[in-house]
Every structure is written in structure tokens, then in C-alpha cells.
Scaffold this motif. Sequence first.
Motif, PDB file in Angstrom:
ATOM      1  N   ALA A 188      47.787  25.933  33.745  1.00  0.00           N
ATOM      2  CA  ALA A 188      48.494  26.967  34.505  1.00  0.00           C
ATOM      3  C   ALA A 188      48.751  28.226  33.687  1.00  0.00           C
ATOM      4  O   ALA A 188      48.667  29.345  34.204  1.00  0.00           O
ATOM      5  N   ALA A 189      49.082  28.071  32.412  1.00  0.00           N
ATOM      6  CA  ALA A 189      49.357  29.230  31.551  1.00  0.00           C
ATOM      7  C   ALA A 189      48.123  30.115  31.425  1.00  0.00           C
ATOM      8  O   ALA A 189      48.202  31.350  31.511  1.00  0.00           O
ATOM      9  N   SER A 190      46.969  29.490  31.254  1.00  0.00           N
ATOM     10  CA  SER A 190      45.718  30.244  31.131  1.00  0.00           C
ATOM     11  C   SER A 190      45.347  30.902  32.456  1.00  0.00           C
ATOM     12  O   SER A 190      44.845  32.031  32.478  1.00  0.00           O
ATOM     13  N   VAL A 191      45.597  30.209  33.561  1.00  0.00           N
ATOM     14  CA  VAL A 191      45.336  30.785  34.887  1.00  0.00           C
ATOM     15  C   VAL A 191      46.164  32.052  35.072  1.00  0.00           C
ATOM     16  O   VAL A 191      45.669  33.075  35.559  1.00  0.00           O
ATOM     17  N   ALA A 192      47.429  31.998  34.660  1.00  0.00           N
ATOM     18  CA  ALA A 192      48.315  33.162  34.800  1.00  0.00           C
ATOM     19  C   ALA A 192      47.814  34.338  33.979  1.00  0.00           C
ATOM     20  O   ALA A 192      47.801  35.488  34.460  1.00  0.00           O
ATOM     21  N   LEU A 193      47.377  34.086  32.752  1.00  0.00           N
ATOM     22  CA  LEU A 193      46.879  35.169  31.899  1.00  0.00           C
ATOM     23  C   LEU A 193      45.594  35.761  32.456  1.00  0.00           C
ATOM     24  O   LEU A 193      45.431  36.991  32.494  1.00  0.00           O
ATOM     25  N   LEU A 194      44.678  34.921  32.909  1.00  0.00           N
ATOM     26  CA  LEU A 194      43.414  35.418  33.467  1.00  0.00           C
ATOM     27  C   LEU A 194      43.661  36.209  34.747  1.00  0.00           C
ATOM     28  O   LEU A 194      43.020  37.241  34.982  1.00  0.00           O
ATOM     29  N   ALA A 195      44.596  35.747  35.577  1.00  0.00           N
ATOM     30  CA  ALA A 195      44.917  36.479  36.809  1.00  0.00           C
ATOM     31  C   ALA A 195      45.473  37.860  36.482  1.00  0.00           C
ATOM     32  O   ALA A 195      45.106  38.857  37.124  1.00  0.00           O
ATOM     33  N   THR A 196      46.337  37.933  35.477  1.00  0.00           N
ATOM     34  CA  THR A 196      46.922  39.215  35.077  1.00  0.00           C
ATOM     35  C   THR A 196      45.852  40.157  34.546  1.00  0.00           C
ATOM     36  O   THR A 196      45.872  41.365  34.821  1.00  0.00           O
ATOM     37  N   LEU A 197      44.894  39.617  33.804  1.00  0.00           N
ATOM     38  CA  LEU A 197      43.780  40.435  33.307  1.00  0.00           C
ATOM     39  C   LEU A 197      42.876  40.875  34.461  1.00  0.00           C
ATOM     40  O   LEU A 197      42.372  42.001  34.467  1.00  0.00           O
ATOM     41  N   MET A 198      42.671  40.000  35.443  1.00  0.00           N
ATOM     42  CA  MET A 198      41.837  40.358  36.601  1.00  0.00           C
ATOM     43  C   MET A 198      42.483  41.452  37.442  1.00  0.00           C
ATOM     44  O   MET A 198      41.798  42.284  38.032  1.00  0.00           O
ATOM     45  N   LEU A 199      43.798  41.458  37.475  1.00  0.00           N
ATOM     46  CA  LEU A 199      44.513  42.427  38.311  1.00  0.00           C
ATOM     47  C   LEU A 199      44.786  43.753  37.611  1.00  0.00           C
ATOM     48  O   LEU A 199      44.806  44.805  38.247  1.00  0.00           O
TER      49      LEU A 199
END
Length: 215
Positions: A96-107
Motif C-alpha cells: 500500500a505504501a508503494s501504491v500511494a507513492l506511485l499514485a502521487t507521482l502519477m498525479l
Amino acid sequence: MPDSQATLSFLEARILGVLIEKERTTPDAYPLTLNSLSAGCNQKSARDPVISATDSEVQSALEALRSRVLVLETYGASGRVLRYAQNFGKVFGVPAASVALLATLMLRGAQTVSELRANSERLYRFDDASSVEAYLEELAARSGGALTTRLSRQPGSREHRWAHLLCGTAALPREASAGETITENAALAERVACLELEVAELRAAIKALAGEPGQ
């Protein structure tokens, strides 16, 4: 990299980022309808760059994501309106932590560790900056293919920025050459001179209309 984890288009990455974000921030409205998803993609705040994707473009990207099981379709509790949910973490096999970071980078595009910690707080709360960096480094050294990369430090910046690799090679910031800077400065000076001349002419015209003598 398996087909389900093949390179994403920019819009596909934006869609996944929006779905991950809204699942955490507006759970009552999740899964999202096409209209809500389009609005999230085109949102003016917390997005870099800001885009204007049409519903048909979002729908087409959704079909591509659904074919790779990155997006799931559901009619939800109402059973009337088709809605969309993300399946990113399971497909890519990241926590979940990595998903959150990747989502923030995607956005929001490339960011420093400090920016990532602050901007992803609503999706996942990290204890400190070092834990953010640890997850980023883990994603960069992933055996199945790197998902993040640390960019070269920009002049005048104290921190490195990080970018995701879901759309292929990260776009590096372009630095203007000395010649380009001189040309841009000359063009700016010319525009300023033209504006000053226009302002002087307008002032003279206003004085003439008011019957005042010219100076």
C-alpha cells in the motif's frame, strides 16, 4: 515485464492515479463513474500537468486498462451505473505504501522525498522522510523491473527528485542553454519596450480626448 505490467500511456497512468486517490479520499463515491473519473483526471488542483481529456479518451484508456486487469468494472450497490475500480497493487505486487507513492507521482509528476511525503499523506502516512526514500529505492531496485528512478539534482536544488517509470523512461527536465537564455531575455526586453510604447500612446490618446495639452 508481463503484459499486465506493460508500459502505460500518460492518460492510463493518470486514470490509475485518480482511482487510487479517490478510493482513499472519497470512499463513499468509490468505485467511480466515468463522469467522476473524467473530472478527477481533469482536476485543476493537485495535478501536474493539468489536462483536458474527453470522456471518449478516458473510456478508451479504461478499456486498455481493463484488458490488463488493472481496472475492474462494477455496477456497485445501485446496479444501474457502471463504475470503475483500480487493481494496481495486486497486479504489480506492491504494498500500500508503494501504491500511494506511485499514485502521487502519477498525479503530480516528479517530486522530492519531502514533497512526496506531504502530498501522499491522505493516501498513506509515512513516519518520516527516510521511510519514503526506502520505499522509493525498493521500487527502483525491483527485480521485476524498476518502477521509480531518482533524477539528477537540478541546479540550486538541495534535494533529488523522484519519478515513476510506468510510462517508460522518465522525462528529464530540460535546461535551457546559455544562448537560449540570452535570446529569451532579448525577446522579453523587446516585448517590454513595445508595451511601454503602447502605454505612452494610450496615455496621449486619453489626454487628447480629455482636451489636455500634450507633454
